[in-house]
Design a protein around this motif. Structure first.
Motif, PDB file in Angstrom:
ATOM      1  N   LYS A   1      -0.691   1.180  10.115  1.00  0.00           N
ATOM      2  CA  LYS A   1      -1.589   1.132   9.025  1.00  0.00           C
ATOM      3  C   LYS A   1      -2.406   2.334   8.729  1.00  0.00           C
ATOM      4  O   LYS A   1      -2.984   2.593   7.768  1.00  0.00           O
TER       5      LYS A   1
ATOM      6  N   GLN B   1       0.815  -1.290  -0.088  1.00  0.00           N
ATOM      7  CA  GLN B   1      -0.172  -0.166   0.232  1.00  0.00           C
ATOM      8  C   GLN B   1       0.890   1.286  -0.145  1.00  0.00           C
ATOM      9  O   GLN B   1       0.608   2.273  -0.876  1.00  0.00           O
TER      10      GLN B   1
ATOM     11  N   SER C   1      -7.350  -0.183  -0.233  1.00  0.00           N
ATOM     12  CA  SER C   1      -6.665   0.933   0.573  1.00  0.00           C
ATOM     13  C   SER C   1      -7.332   0.771   2.001  1.00  0.00           C
ATOM     14  O   SER C   1      -6.629   1.160   2.921  1.00  0.00           O
ATOM     15  N   TYR C   2      -8.566   0.454   2.158  1.00  0.00           N
ATOM     16  CA  TYR C   2      -9.254   0.292   3.548  1.00  0.00           C
ATOM     17  C   TYR C   2      -9.462  -0.816   3.885  1.00  0.00           C
ATOM     18  O   TYR C   2     -10.292  -1.244   4.525  1.00  0.00           O
TER      19      TYR C   2
ATOM     20  N   GLU D   1      -2.861   4.330   5.452  1.00  0.00           N
ATOM     21  CA  GLU D   1      -4.284   4.322   4.858  1.00  0.00           C
ATOM     22  C   GLU D   1      -4.603   5.948   4.716  1.00  0.00           C
ATOM     23  O   GLU D   1      -5.308   6.244   3.614  1.00  0.00           O
TER      24      GLU D   1
END
Length: 210
Positions: free
Chosen positions: A182, A146, A165-166, A186
């Protein structure tokens, strides 16, 4: 002392691993080219070194780095199959698994004992996420992906990557500091999407319902 046979086996595997320098992944770099598997593995290793002091549990750092370094080694033989390909065609999951298992078995045979079995067992431990160290290695794997997407031009993103992404929570729930990392990654993705005019609220709702 090592034997000539053992050292030749090491050289054979290093020659095989050289392919990872040009085996390309789906991710793009900030310069606009596709990244190699070797580049992904290198930054995962750096992530492990930099995050080790902040993990909630003490960890065998040598084992973590070994796991990170060898987790994609099989792609030198099996090739890299993107998770996006698997999501588009679930039947590819079995094909991917079969190729990878054959590759790690070939690697074990090539290296011989005891090194072959050590690499083999580390790879399966990573895949099964059965231990804290394996969960940490897997978390770094997903987070680095990511992070790389965040640094690439958003025009290189596929539609499913907005949702992905979520969807990283399940990889980090076992460690509060990894959860924080994270969240920061994000948020970078969220800001990148918003800057390009994407309605991230809608995507968040869709991702949460997945």
């Amino acid at each position: 002392m090592a034997t000539i046979t053992q050292l030749n086996a090491v050289l054979d595997v290093l020659k095989l691993a050289e392919r990872l320098k040009f085996e390309l992944r789906h991710s793009y770099t900030s310069s606009g080219r596709q990244e190699s598997v070797a580049e992904h593995t290198w930054r995962m290793s750096l992530m492990a070194v930099l995050m080790e002091p902040y993990l909630e549990q003490e960890i065998d750092m040598a084992k973590l780095l070994k796991m990170v370094i060898i987790h994609d080694l099989i792609e030198a033989e099996a090739g890299d199959m993107s998770i996006l390909d698997v999501l588009r065609d679930p039947s590819l999951k079995l094909v991917k698994e079969q190729r990878e298992i054959q590759a790690i078995e070939n690697l074990r045979t090539k290296l011989g004992e005891p090194l072959g079995s050590e690499i083999y067992e580390l790879w399966f431990e990573f895949e099964e996420k059965s231990t804290y160290v394996a969960k940490v290695a897997n978390a770094f794997d997903k987070l680095e992906v990511q992070l790389q997407h965040n640094e690439a031009d958003i025009n290189t993103w596929e539609p499913i990557e907005y949702d992905l992404s979520y969807r990283m929570d399940r990889h980090v729930t076992f460690d509060a500091n990894l959860k924080m990392l994270k969240d920061l990654i994000e948020e970078q993705a969220d800001q990148k999407m918003k800057a390009s005019g994407v309605d991230t609220n809608e995507i968040r709702i869709r991702a949460a319902a997945f």
